[in-house]
Each structure stands twice: as structure tokens, then as C-alpha cells.
Design a protein around this motif. Structure first.
Motif, PDB file in Angstrom:
ATOM      1  N   PRO A  81      23.669 -22.856  34.401  1.00 52.78           N
ATOM      2  CA  PRO A  81      23.381 -24.390  34.057  1.00 52.78           C
ATOM      3  C   PRO A  81      22.386 -24.742  32.811  1.00 52.78           C
ATOM      4  N   PRO A  82      22.560 -25.267  31.854  1.00 55.14           N
ATOM      5  CA  PRO A  82      21.900 -25.273  30.953  1.00 55.14           C
ATOM      6  C   PRO A  82      20.398 -25.881  30.844  1.00 55.14           C
ATOM      7  N   ARG A  83      19.937 -24.863  29.810  1.00 56.63           N
ATOM      8  CA  ARG A  83      18.743 -24.692  29.710  1.00 56.63           C
ATOM      9  C   ARG A  83      17.520 -25.812  29.687  1.00 56.63           C
ATOM     10  N   LEU A  84      17.664 -26.749  29.385  1.00 61.69           N
ATOM     11  CA  LEU A  84      17.297 -28.080  29.476  1.00 61.69           C
ATOM     12  C   LEU A  84      16.917 -28.607  30.580  1.00 61.69           C
ATOM     13  N   GLY A  85      18.384 -28.717  31.175  1.00 61.64           N
ATOM     14  CA  GLY A  85      18.078 -29.259  33.172  1.00 61.64           C
ATOM     15  C   GLY A  85      17.502 -28.236  34.497  1.00 61.64           C
ATOM     16  N   VAL A  86      16.644 -27.061  33.360  1.00 56.85           N
ATOM     17  CA  VAL A  86      16.719 -25.790  33.999  1.00 56.85           C
ATOM     18  C   VAL A  86      15.183 -25.992  34.175  1.00 56.85           C
ATOM     19  N   GLN A  87      14.840 -26.659  32.261  1.00 57.30           N
ATOM     20  CA  GLN A  87      13.783 -26.775  32.045  1.00 57.30           C
ATOM     21  C   GLN A  87      12.626 -28.389  32.609  1.00 57.30           C
ATOM     22  N   THR A  88      13.708 -28.481  33.307  1.00 57.66           N
ATOM     23  CA  THR A  88      13.456 -30.228  33.497  1.00 57.66           C
ATOM     24  C   THR A  88      13.553 -30.273  34.923  1.00 57.66           C
ATOM     25  N   VAL A  89      14.360 -29.545  35.506  1.00 55.85           N
ATOM     26  CA  VAL A  89      13.273 -29.012  36.958  1.00 55.85           C
ATOM     27  C   VAL A  89      12.308 -28.301  37.935  1.00 55.85           C
ATOM     28  N   ILE A  90      12.238 -27.153  36.396  1.00 60.53           N
ATOM     29  CA  ILE A  90      10.723 -26.632  36.768  1.00 60.53           C
ATOM     30  C   ILE A  90       9.619 -27.516  36.137  1.00 60.53           C
ATOM     31  N   ASP A  91       9.776 -28.741  35.216  1.00 58.96           N
ATOM     32  CA  ASP A  91       8.459 -29.513  34.967  1.00 58.96           C
ATOM     33  C   ASP A  91       8.614 -30.087  36.371  1.00 58.96           C
ATOM     34  N   LEU A  92       9.348 -30.973  36.706  1.00 63.83           N
ATOM     35  CA  LEU A  92       9.459 -31.734  37.690  1.00 63.83           C
ATOM     36  C   LEU A  92       9.154 -31.258  39.318  1.00 63.83           C
ATOM     37  N   ASN A  93       8.828 -29.850  38.983  1.00 63.82           N
ATOM     38  CA  ASN A  93       9.080 -29.083  40.293  1.00 63.82           C
ATOM     39  C   ASN A  93       7.100 -29.314  40.187  1.00 63.82           C
ATOM     40  N   TRP A 117       0.047 -29.377  55.940  1.00 64.01           N
ATOM     41  CA  TRP A 117       1.668 -29.913  55.497  1.00 64.01           C
ATOM     42  C   TRP A 117       1.665 -30.274  53.738  1.00 64.01           C
ATOM     43  N   ILE A 118       0.703 -30.941  53.072  1.00 67.78           N
ATOM     44  CA  ILE A 118       1.419 -30.973  51.983  1.00 67.78           C
ATOM     45  C   ILE A 118       1.007 -29.659  51.482  1.00 67.78           C
ATOM     46  N   PRO A 119      -0.496 -29.633  51.464  1.00 71.36           N
ATOM     47  CA  PRO A 119      -0.649 -28.543  50.538  1.00 71.36           C
ATOM     48  C   PRO A 119       0.425 -27.102  50.476  1.00 71.36           C
ATOM     49  N   MET A 120       0.581 -26.660  51.456  1.00 68.75           N
ATOM     50  CA  MET A 120       2.032 -25.730  52.130  1.00 68.75           C
ATOM     51  C   MET A 120       3.040 -26.563  51.470  1.00 68.75           C
ATOM     52  N   GLN A 121       3.731 -27.368  51.272  1.00 69.95           N
ATOM     53  CA  GLN A 121       5.029 -28.382  50.708  1.00 69.95           C
ATOM     54  C   GLN A 121       5.203 -27.775  48.852  1.00 69.95           C
ATOM     55  N   ALA A 122       3.374 -28.324  48.682  1.00 64.49           N
ATOM     56  CA  ALA A 122       2.902 -28.171  47.690  1.00 64.49           C
ATOM     57  C   ALA A 122       4.004 -26.656  46.756  1.00 64.49           C
ATOM     58  N   ALA A 123       2.501 -25.513  47.759  1.00 66.80           N
ATOM     59  CA  ALA A 123       3.304 -24.684  47.299  1.00 66.80           C
ATOM     60  C   ALA A 123       4.460 -23.830  47.067  1.00 66.80           C
ATOM     61  N   THR A 124       5.460 -24.504  47.963  1.00 68.67           N
ATOM     62  CA  THR A 124       6.437 -23.983  48.327  1.00 68.67           C
ATOM     63  C   THR A 124       7.301 -24.588  47.109  1.00 68.67           C
ATOM     64  N   VAL A 125       7.328 -25.304  46.064  1.00 71.42           N
ATOM     65  CA  VAL A 125       7.967 -26.740  45.282  1.00 71.42           C
ATOM     66  C   VAL A 125       7.479 -25.126  44.570  1.00 71.42           C
ATOM     67  N   GLY A 126       5.740 -25.014  44.369  1.00 76.23           N
ATOM     68  CA  GLY A 126       5.405 -24.183  43.202  1.00 76.23           C
ATOM     69  C   GLY A 126       6.246 -22.861  43.153  1.00 76.23           C
ATOM     70  N   LEU A 127       6.441 -22.475  44.292  1.00 74.32           N
ATOM     71  CA  LEU A 127       7.286 -21.464  44.632  1.00 74.32           C
ATOM     72  C   LEU A 127       8.675 -21.049  43.793  1.00 74.32           C
ATOM     73  N   PHE A 128       9.143 -22.797  44.059  1.00 71.26           N
ATOM     74  CA  PHE A 128      10.306 -22.334  43.313  1.00 71.26           C
ATOM     75  C   PHE A 128      10.857 -22.767  42.354  1.00 71.26           C
TER      76      PHE A 128
END
Length: 143
Positions: A81-93, A117-128
């Protein structure tokens, strides 16, 4: 050693879809996000009521998450996967984490379940985001 001994050991960090690899972290994100998006699309009424978010809002979020998961999945299946694409996913998460928490306090009127639910799902996305960042750094493609 039994033939089943390997079932308890974590995936090899070097294997393509280990959660410790870039592709694995992306794939895990795509699967969870896609599942979440599809659930929001299929059950927007009951889930909207349960969470106090509203059917229309959950439909919009479901469409977004499903499309986002497809894009992340496309990155995950690429051999590198291109670095820029992965970094974009990280930033969007990370943006998603912040916006989820702000929306919960400013725009939405969540129920008790929504406040869980909302903070739990936010924490999961942060973990990603952390998994993806760590995997990208370990791969030597972070700079």
C-alpha cells in the motif's frame, strides 16, 4: 509439541495480513468499519433509536463508512500500500475520533447507550490509527 500449538501464538508480524503489518492493520480496519457501516444501513431505525442518533444520520454515516471501508480494503489488498494512502487513512481515522466525540457533545443527543457506544467506537478507530501508524513505521516507510 502438538500440532495445535501454533493456534495460540500471534500471527507472524511479517505475514501479509497480521494485524501488526500495514496490510493487516488496514484489513482489520476495513472489516470492522465495513461491518459497522452495513449494520448502520440495515438497521438505521432501531440502532438510531437505541443510540439516540436518528435514522437519517445513521443512514448517512452508514453510507460513508461503507464507502470508506471499501477504499481502505482496496489499500489493504495491494501488495505494498502506498505510504501516502496509509497516512491518509491514519489521519482520517484520527479526525473521525475527534469528530465523534465533538458530535456527541455538540450536535447529537445520545441515549445512555449512545454515550457508551460513541466513545467506544471512537477508541476502536483510534486503535486502528495506532496499529496502522506503528505498522507503517516498522515497515520503514514512515518518512
Amino acid at each position: 509439541m502438538s500440532a495445535h500449538a501454533n493456534t495460540l501464538t500471534p500471527a507472524d508480524p511479517g505475514s501479509a495480513f497480521s494485524p501488526w503489518s500495514v496490510r493487516g492493520a488496514l484489513a482489520l480496519d476495513a472489516l470492522a468499519t465495513g461491518g459497522n457501516g452495513l449494520a448502520y444501513l440495515a438497521f438505521s431505525g432501531p440502532l438510531g433509536d437505541l443510540l439516540g442518533v436518528g435514522r437519517a444520520t445513521l443512514l448517512d454515516i452508514g453510507v460513508f463508512l461503507t464507502l470508506y471501508a471499501l477504499a481502505v480494503g482496496v489499500l489493504a489488498v495491494r501488495r505494498q500500500p502506498p505510504r501516502l494512502g496509509v497516512q491518509t487513512v491514519i489521519d482520517l481515522n484520527l479526525v473521525w475520533v475527534v469528530l465523534s466525540l465533538v458530535a456527541m457533545e455538540v450536535w447529537l443527543e445520545p441515549t445512555t447507550a449512545g454515550f457508551v457506544w460513541i466513545p467506544m467506537q471512537a477508541a476502536t478507530v483510534g486503535l486502528f490509527a495506532v496499529l496502522q501508524f506503528t505498522a507503517l513505521r516498522r515497515s520503514g516507510r514512515s518518512g
